[in-house]
Design an enzyme around this catalytic site. Sequence first.
Site, short mmCIF file in Angstrom:
data_model
loop_
_atom_site.label_atom_id
_atom_site.label_comp_id
_atom_site.label_asym_id
_atom_site.label_seq_id
_atom_site.Cartn_x
_atom_site.Cartn_y
_atom_site.Cartn_z
N LYS A 136 5.18 1.78 0.18
CA LYS A 136 5.03 0.33 0.05
C LYS A 136 5.96 -0.43 1.00
CE LYS A 136 5.73 0.45 -4.45
NZ LYS A 136 5.80 1.91 -4.63
N THR A 137 7.22 -0.01 1.07
CA THR A 137 8.15 -0.66 1.98
C THR A 137 7.72 -0.46 3.42
OG1 THR A 137 9.97 -0.37 0.42
CG2 THR A 137 10.56 -0.80 2.71
N ASP A 180 10.41 -6.60 -3.20
CA ASP A 180 10.27 -5.32 -3.90
C ASP A 180 10.50 -5.52 -5.39
OD1 ASP A 180 9.78 -2.64 -4.17
OD2 ASP A 180 11.72 -1.99 -3.38
N THR A 202 5.90 -1.08 -9.02
CA THR A 202 5.52 0.21 -9.59
C THR A 202 4.82 0.02 -10.93
OG1 THR A 202 7.71 0.39 -10.62
CG2 THR A 202 7.42 1.41 -8.45
N ARG A 215 8.13 10.75 0.21
CA ARG A 215 9.59 10.73 0.16
C ARG A 215 10.15 12.07 -0.30
NH1 ARG A 215 11.53 6.00 -3.02
NH2 ARG A 215 11.50 4.96 -0.99
#
Length: 356
Positions: free
Chosen positions: A76-77, A121, A170, A229
């Site tokens: 997302k980032t 965020d 999230t 990640r």
Amino acid sequence: MNWDDTTDGAAAERLVDTDADREDQAVEAALRPKDLGEFIGQEKVREQLDLVLRAARARGATADHVLLSGAPGLGKTTLSMIIAAEMGAPIRITSGPAIQHAGDLAAILSSLQEGEVLFLDEIHRMSRPAEEMLYMAMEDFRVDVIVGKGPGATAIPLELPPFTLVGATTRAGLLPPPLRDRFGFTAHMEFYEPRELQRVVHRSAALLDVEIDPSGAAEIAGRSRGTPRIANRLLRRVRDYAQVKADGLITEDIAAAALAVYEVDDRGLDRLDRGVLEALLKLFGGGPVGLSTLAVAVGEERETVEEVAEPFLVREGLLARTPRGRVATPAAWTHLGLTPPPRPATGNGQQDLFGA
């Protein structure tokens, strides 16, 4: 390669944790793709977002506000930075927990440049007063700043330059409908397939100057829980092992041996995950058992078991949440190499929950 909240401090040290620690953040900054063409996975999201951005550029307008939802670590980032790069605009990064007052948000909004991308965020954790201010800012590019208190308070309208808000969450269900409806484009980030994660691992290995063969990349990808990640974190740990214990080349055997040292098994389960399953199977015969009892048996806090370990175990089909408590599935017995005890049929002749 793409990336991007757990609840317990003990969980933060897990190799398969989806939160980004400082090392992750530093590495991700170097490995992030710079445009949509480099971004791996999320095919539908990329295609749709590409149309949105190209149309905005053709009109000479700012892009619609974008809401990205999905589990941590899926990108997302990264996508927010790509949106800014594709639009040739600067980006401002902040988070919901950092905005506790409407004044905090007003200060950020009033300093934005025309066309700037504001990445917010964990937008679901923003305070309610700030959230209500955001409604008008997104829709009319205007905020009302309250000056004074009590009966003498005055609302001064402040015009804002057109900007693009990129919200990430999230937990999309916690966003109020009025806020959700103000986003022109909404995308849900899915977990990655192993073949996509293999591409992520290969790309990251090349950027980190790590030698890896296809079987080694496949081994890491298969244990990465569908999350880029985690794949990158495992790659770094396997790289360390290969440099110390081997000749630096990551093969399937080297990757398997390295991840065995770090207690990440072939399905991506770590010590905590296996501890929950072993307690459920060996102490309680596969359940059902209450969450608090299971947490005591594992020696962890209830919240750690429920919010850190259980989601992945449920997604993998190894554990089920039932009204009577937690129950292990046949796949859990198979994965740990155990034989389930015989289960008697119910009184009406029907089989139990899993048909054993």
